[in-house]
Structures are given as structure tokens and as C-alpha cells.
Design an enzyme around this catalytic site. Sequence first.
Site, PDB file in Angstrom:
ATOM      1  N   GLU A 279      40.149  30.703  42.190  1.00 10.99           N
ATOM      2  CA  GLU A 279      40.795  30.840  40.869  1.00 10.99           C
ATOM      3  C   GLU A 279      42.283  30.484  40.969  1.00 10.99           C
ATOM      4  OE1 GLU A 279      40.840  34.777  38.983  1.00 10.99           O
ATOM      5  OE2 GLU A 279      42.600  34.089  37.888  1.00 10.99           O
TER       6      GLU A 279
ATOM      7  N   SER B  27      34.293  39.003  47.368  1.00  6.26           N
ATOM      8  CA  SER B  27      34.647  39.203  45.961  1.00  6.26           C
ATOM      9  C   SER B  27      36.018  39.864  45.869  1.00  6.26           C
ATOM     10  CB  SER B  27      33.583  40.092  45.294  1.00  6.26           C
ATOM     11  OG  SER B  27      34.125  40.711  44.148  1.00  6.26           O
TER      12      SER B  27
END
Length: 279
Positions: free
Chosen positions: A124, A218
Site C-alpha cells: 500500500e 498482515s
Amino acid sequence: MEVKLASERGFCFGVRRAIDLAEKAVTECGSLESLGAIVHNRQVVDMLSARGMRIIGSLDEMKGDTLLIPSHGVKQEIMDKAEESGLNVIDATCPIVRNAQQVAHKLYEEGFMVLVFGDASHTEVKGLLSRAGEGAIAVTEVPDFSKSLRRIGILSQTTQSRKQFATFLAQLMDSELSSLAEIRIFNTVCDATAKRQQTALELASKVDLMLVIGGHDSANTKHLAEICRSTGVNTLHIETAGELNPSVYCGQSRIGITAGASTPEWVVEEVVGKLEQSL
Ligand code: SF4
């Protein structure tokens, strides 16, 4: 033993949306290639792979003509290349990540040097930097500013902790600001992340052991575990029930459970089921 579940846990709407888009595409198109993991959870990736989705590392590995962009987005140049190549592109970038991408680009267009508070190696953040001009950098600590720098724009990786972002901003304001004339700040931490962090924090203060369930890669799950640990409670980050050793939870009277935004509820249920077997 009492097991308490965080009220806000597991799939956020961005992850749910990405999985729905992938399921629809794989049903309609027969095959689908995802540029990297669709979400940072192996169980979800395995479930979709069993239905015909293939994970690829780069556009050069495409065999079919339908490409899925994962929930955490990709670099702008990859998006451009995919669209120019005539592929059927299904953009599952979370709308909140897309908003952060637009913020990064707007700051660049308006002449700001862009700072992204986040992990430089995360997909991201790479996507945000790719829209923010060559001078943009990812930071987790206040950098030394050049004497000639006049304007900086700051945003956060969406899954960072709001508290850590606020601490970073406070340290920045307290630092030698050199020649900086203007600082523009956008709070781009997502609400789903913040709510999961808040409920995990509250739960951690009431239990003897916190289990944080989610992919080991994650980012939002790792932050949940860090936040729980910051309360001093014994905290374990596990991906599946298989990683849970009875020696860890036997003898504990109150166990709290939370799960990252990309963790399916069925994985949480398996962990709860294993704990209940020992009751
Ligand atoms: S955690 Fe937030 S930014 Fe990330 S996919 Fe979920 S809703 Fe979107």
C-alpha cells in the site's frame, strides 16, 4: 475459562468488497489472476485459489485476460501498464486506500514534499509513494529536513495506529522545523482499523491472555498485537488454531480474542472451538 470476543473484529468492508469482486469475477470469467495476494490472509487466498484464482508476481506472468488489483492497491505505473495492455482490470483497491492515493497525488501536484507515515516495504505504501512524486518518502520517525525545504504534506498508511500517527505528528511539531513554512496533514488512517484497535485495547485490559488472529504478513493484525501488548497483557499473534499450543492457554481464566481486518470469521471460530475443547 471465559472466552471474550472483541465486538469489532475480522473482515472490514474493503476486504469483504475485494473478496466479493474476486468471487464474482472467477465465476463469470472462469479464471482470474491477482497481482499479489488479494488480501493479506493465506486462508482467504487458498479459498479463492481453489475456485480458480491464480496469484502472480508481475504483469509478465499473466496467462489469462482478467486481472484483479488487490485491496491494498498497486503502484500507479502498474495500473497504467495493466490498462494500456487491454486487460480486463477489476480494481478491488479499497475505496479508503484509493482516497489516500488521491491525497498523496494532490499534495504532490500542489508542490508539497510528501511524507507517508508507514512501512516502506508494504505494498500500500509503495502505491501511495508512486503517486506522490520522486521526493516522497515513507517514514516512521521524524526525518531531518533540508534547509531549503518549504512545504511538506503528510498522510498515513491506512492501517497504521492512530495513536502512533498522533505521536509522530507531535514529535514532528516538537522538532527543528528548519525552513519549513507550511505543513499539511491528512488523517488517512481508516475507521475500521481504528475501531478494531480501540475494541482490542479495551478487551486487553480485562483479560489475562489476548489472542490476535490474522496473517503473519498482515499489517493491521500486527498493529493489533502491538496495541494489546502495550497494555502489558500476554499477547499471542496466531494465524490459525493449529498454531495454538494448549500450554499457552491452559490455566488462564479470561482469554480475549480479536482478529485482523482480513481474517475470516471461520478461522476465529476454529480457535474458539479449540479453546472450548479444553473446558
Ligand atoms: S482495513 Fe480499512 S483501508 Fe484496509 S481494506 Fe479494510 S476498510 Fe480498507
